[in-house]
Scaffold this motif. Structure first.
Motif, PDB file in Angstrom:
ATOM      1  N   LEU A  54       0.832  -1.206   0.000  1.00 56.31           N
ATOM      2  CA  LEU A  54       0.000   0.000   0.000  1.00 56.31           C
ATOM      3  C   LEU A  54       0.868   1.258   0.000  1.00 56.31           C
ATOM      4  O   LEU A  54       0.566   2.237  -0.690  1.00 56.31           O
ATOM      5  N   GLU A  55       1.958   1.220   0.760  1.00 58.07           N
ATOM      6  CA  GLU A  55       2.871   2.366   0.779  1.00 58.07           C
ATOM      7  C   GLU A  55       3.580   2.511  -0.566  1.00 58.07           C
ATOM      8  O   GLU A  55       3.793   3.636  -1.046  1.00 58.07           O
ATOM      9  N   GLN A  56       3.929   1.382  -1.197  1.00 52.99           N
ATOM     10  CA  GLN A  56       4.519   1.443  -2.536  1.00 52.99           C
ATOM     11  C   GLN A  56       3.561   2.090  -3.529  1.00 52.99           C
ATOM     12  O   GLN A  56       3.973   2.885  -4.381  1.00 52.99           O
ATOM     13  N   ILE A  57       2.296   1.744  -3.419  1.00 51.42           N
ATOM     14  CA  ILE A  57       1.281   2.341  -4.294  1.00 51.42           C
ATOM     15  C   ILE A  57       1.248   3.852  -4.092  1.00 51.42           C
ATOM     16  O   ILE A  57       1.260   4.635  -5.046  1.00 51.42           O
ATOM     17  N   ARG A  58       1.208   4.258  -2.842  1.00 48.27           N
ATOM     18  CA  ARG A  58       1.144   5.690  -2.518  1.00 48.27           C
ATOM     19  C   ARG A  58       2.362   6.438  -3.059  1.00 48.27           C
ATOM     20  O   ARG A  58       2.231   7.482  -3.717  1.00 48.27           O
ATOM     21  N   LEU A  59       3.555   5.909  -2.806  1.00 51.08           N
ATOM     22  CA  LEU A  59       4.772   6.593  -3.235  1.00 51.08           C
ATOM     23  C   LEU A  59       4.931   6.569  -4.750  1.00 51.08           C
ATOM     24  O   LEU A  59       5.468   7.515  -5.337  1.00 51.08           O
ATOM     25  N   THR A  60       4.462   5.507  -5.396  1.00 51.02           N
ATOM     26  CA  THR A  60       4.510   5.442  -6.858  1.00 51.02           C
ATOM     27  C   THR A  60       3.635   6.524  -7.471  1.00 51.02           C
ATOM     28  O   THR A  60       4.034   7.202  -8.428  1.00 51.02           O
ATOM     29  N   ILE A  61       2.446   6.700  -6.922  1.00 51.92           N
ATOM     30  CA  ILE A  61       1.540   7.737  -7.422  1.00 51.92           C
ATOM     31  C   ILE A  61       2.144   9.122  -7.216  1.00 51.92           C
ATOM     32  O   ILE A  61       2.126   9.968  -8.119  1.00 51.92           O
ATOM     33  N   ILE A  62       2.696   9.358  -6.026  1.00 49.99           N
ATOM     34  CA  ILE A  62       3.291  10.663  -5.740  1.00 49.99           C
ATOM     35  C   ILE A  62       4.500  10.913  -6.636  1.00 49.99           C
ATOM     36  O   ILE A  62       4.697  12.026  -7.142  1.00 49.99           O
ATOM     37  N   ASN A  63       5.316   9.885  -6.861  1.00 49.20           N
ATOM     38  CA  ASN A  63       6.480  10.029  -7.731  1.00 49.20           C
ATOM     39  C   ASN A  63       6.064  10.399  -9.151  1.00 49.20           C
ATOM     40  O   ASN A  63       6.674  11.269  -9.790  1.00 49.20           O
ATOM     41  N   ASN A  64       5.020   9.746  -9.666  1.00 46.10           N
ATOM     42  CA  ASN A  64       4.525  10.082 -11.000  1.00 46.10           C
ATOM     43  C   ASN A  64       3.949  11.490 -11.043  1.00 46.10           C
ATOM     44  O   ASN A  64       4.099  12.209 -12.038  1.00 46.10           O
ATOM     45  N   LEU A  65       3.296  11.877  -9.964  1.00 47.12           N
ATOM     46  CA  LEU A  65       2.740  13.227  -9.894  1.00 47.12           C
ATOM     47  C   LEU A  65       3.853  14.267  -9.980  1.00 47.12           C
ATOM     48  O   LEU A  65       3.747  15.259 -10.713  1.00 47.12           O
ATOM     49  N   ILE A  66       4.942  14.023  -9.260  1.00 46.59           N
ATOM     50  CA  ILE A  66       6.077  14.946  -9.300  1.00 46.59           C
ATOM     51  C   ILE A  66       6.741  14.935 -10.673  1.00 46.59           C
ATOM     52  O   ILE A  66       7.164  15.975 -11.188  1.00 46.59           O
ATOM     53  N   GLN A  67       6.815  13.759 -11.287  1.00 45.96           N
ATOM     54  CA  GLN A  67       7.466  13.644 -12.593  1.00 45.96           C
ATOM     55  C   GLN A  67       6.710  14.397 -13.679  1.00 45.96           C
ATOM     56  O   GLN A  67       7.311  15.116 -14.485  1.00 45.96           O
ATOM     57  N   MET A  84       7.695  14.586  -0.337  1.00 48.80           N
ATOM     58  CA  MET A  84       8.713  13.963  -1.177  1.00 48.80           C
ATOM     59  C   MET A  84       9.398  14.959  -2.095  1.00 48.80           C
ATOM     60  O   MET A  84      10.461  14.682  -2.646  1.00 48.80           O
ATOM     61  N   GLY A  85       8.793  16.130  -2.272  1.00 47.27           N
ATOM     62  CA  GLY A  85       9.400  17.149  -3.115  1.00 47.27           C
ATOM     63  C   GLY A  85      10.729  17.642  -2.588  1.00 47.27           C
ATOM     64  O   GLY A  85      11.581  18.116  -3.344  1.00 47.27           O
ATOM     65  N   ALA A  86      10.935  17.521  -1.267  1.00 46.05           N
ATOM     66  CA  ALA A  86      12.198  17.961  -0.671  1.00 46.05           C
ATOM     67  C   ALA A  86      13.366  17.112  -1.160  1.00 46.05           C
ATOM     68  O   ALA A  86      14.497  17.592  -1.274  1.00 46.05           O
ATOM     69  N   ALA A  87      13.105  15.842  -1.467  1.00 49.64           N
ATOM     70  CA  ALA A  87      14.173  14.937  -1.898  1.00 49.64           C
ATOM     71  C   ALA A  87      14.213  14.739  -3.404  1.00 49.64           C
ATOM     72  O   ALA A  87      15.294  14.584  -3.983  1.00 49.64           O
ATOM     73  N   PHE A  88      13.044  14.743  -4.053  1.00 51.99           N
ATOM     74  CA  PHE A  88      12.988  14.348  -5.455  1.00 51.99           C
ATOM     75  C   PHE A  88      12.443  15.422  -6.392  1.00 51.99           C
ATOM     76  O   PHE A  88      12.493  15.256  -7.603  1.00 51.99           O
ATOM     77  N   GLY A  89      11.917  16.502  -5.863  1.00 50.10           N
ATOM     78  CA  GLY A  89      11.265  17.485  -6.716  1.00 50.10           C
ATOM     79  C   GLY A  89      12.176  18.621  -7.139  1.00 50.10           C
ATOM     80  O   GLY A  89      13.196  18.911  -6.508  1.00 50.10           O
ATOM     81  N   LEU A  90      11.799  19.263  -8.232  1.00 48.27           N
ATOM     82  CA  LEU A  90      12.532  20.436  -8.698  1.00 48.27           C
ATOM     83  C   LEU A  90      12.233  21.648  -7.825  1.00 48.27           C
ATOM     84  O   LEU A  90      13.056  22.557  -7.706  1.00 48.27           O
ATOM     85  N   LEU A  91      11.039  21.652  -7.233  1.00 49.34           N
ATOM     86  CA  LEU A  91      10.618  22.767  -6.391  1.00 49.34           C
ATOM     87  C   LEU A  91      10.296  22.235  -5.000  1.00 49.34           C
ATOM     88  O   LEU A  91       9.168  21.822  -4.731  1.00 49.34           O
ATOM     89  N   PRO A  92      11.264  22.192  -4.104  1.00 43.94           N
ATOM     90  CA  PRO A  92      10.993  21.673  -2.757  1.00 43.94           C
ATOM     91  C   PRO A  92      10.043  22.588  -2.003  1.00 43.94           C
ATOM     92  O   PRO A  92       9.916  23.774  -2.322  1.00 43.94           O
ATOM     93  N   PRO A  93       9.362  22.062  -0.994  1.00 44.14           N
ATOM     94  CA  PRO A  93       8.462  22.901  -0.186  1.00 44.14           C
ATOM     95  C   PRO A  93       9.211  24.081   0.425  1.00 44.14           C
ATOM     96  O   PRO A  93      10.347  23.940   0.878  1.00 44.14           O
ATOM     97  N   LYS A  94       8.570  25.227   0.431  1.00 46.92           N
ATOM     98  CA  LYS A  94       9.207  26.424   0.977  1.00 46.92           C
ATOM     99  C   LYS A  94       9.367  26.339   2.488  1.00 46.92           C
ATOM    100  O   LYS A  94      10.316  26.873   3.052  1.00 46.92           O
ATOM    101  N   GLU A  95       8.421  25.671   3.136  1.00 46.06           N
ATOM    102  CA  GLU A  95       8.473  25.535   4.588  1.00 46.06           C
ATOM    103  C   GLU A  95       8.207  24.087   4.974  1.00 46.06           C
ATOM    104  O   GLU A  95       7.401  23.408   4.346  1.00 46.06           O
ATOM    105  N   GLN A  96       8.891  23.627   6.002  1.00 53.34           N
ATOM    106  CA  GLN A  96       8.669  22.290   6.522  1.00 53.34           C
ATOM    107  C   GLN A  96       7.588  22.328   7.605  1.00 53.34           C
ATOM    108  O   GLN A  96       7.477  23.300   8.353  1.00 53.34           O
ATOM    109  N   VAL A  97       6.817  21.256   7.662  1.00 51.73           N
ATOM    110  CA  VAL A  97       5.763  21.163   8.668  1.00 51.73           C
ATOM    111  C   VAL A  97       6.373  20.821  10.021  1.00 51.73           C
ATOM    112  O   VAL A  97       7.217  19.927  10.124  1.00 51.73           O
TER     113      VAL A  97
END
Length: 249
Positions: A116-129, A140-153
């Motif tokens: 289930l976690e693989q499904i979630r991360l796969t969807i998010i990875n495709n969304l970022i791609q 996940m944008g902090a590690a893999f995205g071109l535009l990381p979040p401006k602020e951390q929660v």
């Protein structure tokens, strides 16, 4: 008039689900509205284990920017899954792409938390791609995205845990916290490590936050108040200190 009549007969003959399959075949991953707006919508990924007894329901929303997500469906198939039904609907929050998925080898819904976690991360990875702007709204944008979040929660501020009644034989556990990879697996492990059973639930990724609802029980009964406190304190401790080593106990 003739064309409209033919289309109506065609739609009636093939059925709604097959119609959406043909619709998806003519659309690509990025066919959504790509118009530039001032505000990037909040991406939402829902893993629903409650609404369908025979399949895991996945819902993806990113304003009105998503297409038919054929690449995402192919990525899910690469995980050993079948997309048995697909649907799209619109409301005031945007375009919702909903899939019903099962394991290819058994034809049953997904029960394994790691898958289930693989499904979630796969969807998010495709969304970022395919929608790089979404990375600014995802953990996940902090590690893999071109535009990381401006602020951390702030995990301490974001974490909320509640256990409520859900009938005589089970309780409803609600957890809201800062999202991070592996979170779904970690939550289930923390719960089961204190001998509480997880029957089903829903795991939502809403931007930088994760919101989970689990139907839980202890020895076939609802969780009594003292055990509720143990569960809540265990979750709060691990969620606020995700890097704590087990050897420190």
């Amino acid at each position: 008039m003739i064309i409209a009549s033919f289309f109506l007969v065609f739609l009636t003959a093939i059925g709604e689900n097959l119609f959406f399959f043909f619709l998806f075949c003519f659309c690509g991953e990025q066919d959504g509205n790509q118009g530039i707006t001032d505000t990037v919508p909040t991406p939402i990924v829902i893993i629903d284990q409650d609404s369908d007894p025979d399949s895991t329901v996945v819902e993806i929303t990113f304003g009105d920017r998503l297409g038919a997500l054929l690449d995402t469906m192919n990525a899910l198939k690469n995980l050993g899954l079948n997309v048995v039904k697909a649907n799209v609907f619109l409301d005031s929050s945007g375009k919702h792409n909903k899939f019903s998925i099962t394991k290819a080898d058994t034809g049953r819904k997904v029960e394994d938390p790691e898958l289930l976690e693989q499904i979630r991360l796969t969807i998010i990875n495709n969304l970022i791609q395919y929608h790089p702007e979404s990375s600014s709204q995802l953990a996940m944008g902090a590690a893999f995205g071109l535009l990381p979040p401006k602020e951390q929660v702030d995990v301490d501020i974001a974490t909320h845990i509640n256990v409520s009644a859900d009938g005589p034989n089970r309780s409803l556990l609600y957890v809201e916290t800062a999202d991070r990879p592996g979170l779904l697996v970690d939550l289930v492990k923390i719960i089961t490590d204190i001998n509480i059973d997880v029957e089903s639930g829903e795991f939502d990724t809403e931007g930088l936050l994760a919101k989970a609802k689990f139907h839980v029980s202890y020895q076939g009964k609802a969780i009594i108040r003292p055990l509720q406190l143990v569960l809540a304190n265990s979750l709060r401790y691990f969620l606020r200190r995700p890097s704590t080593e087990e050897s420190s106990f």
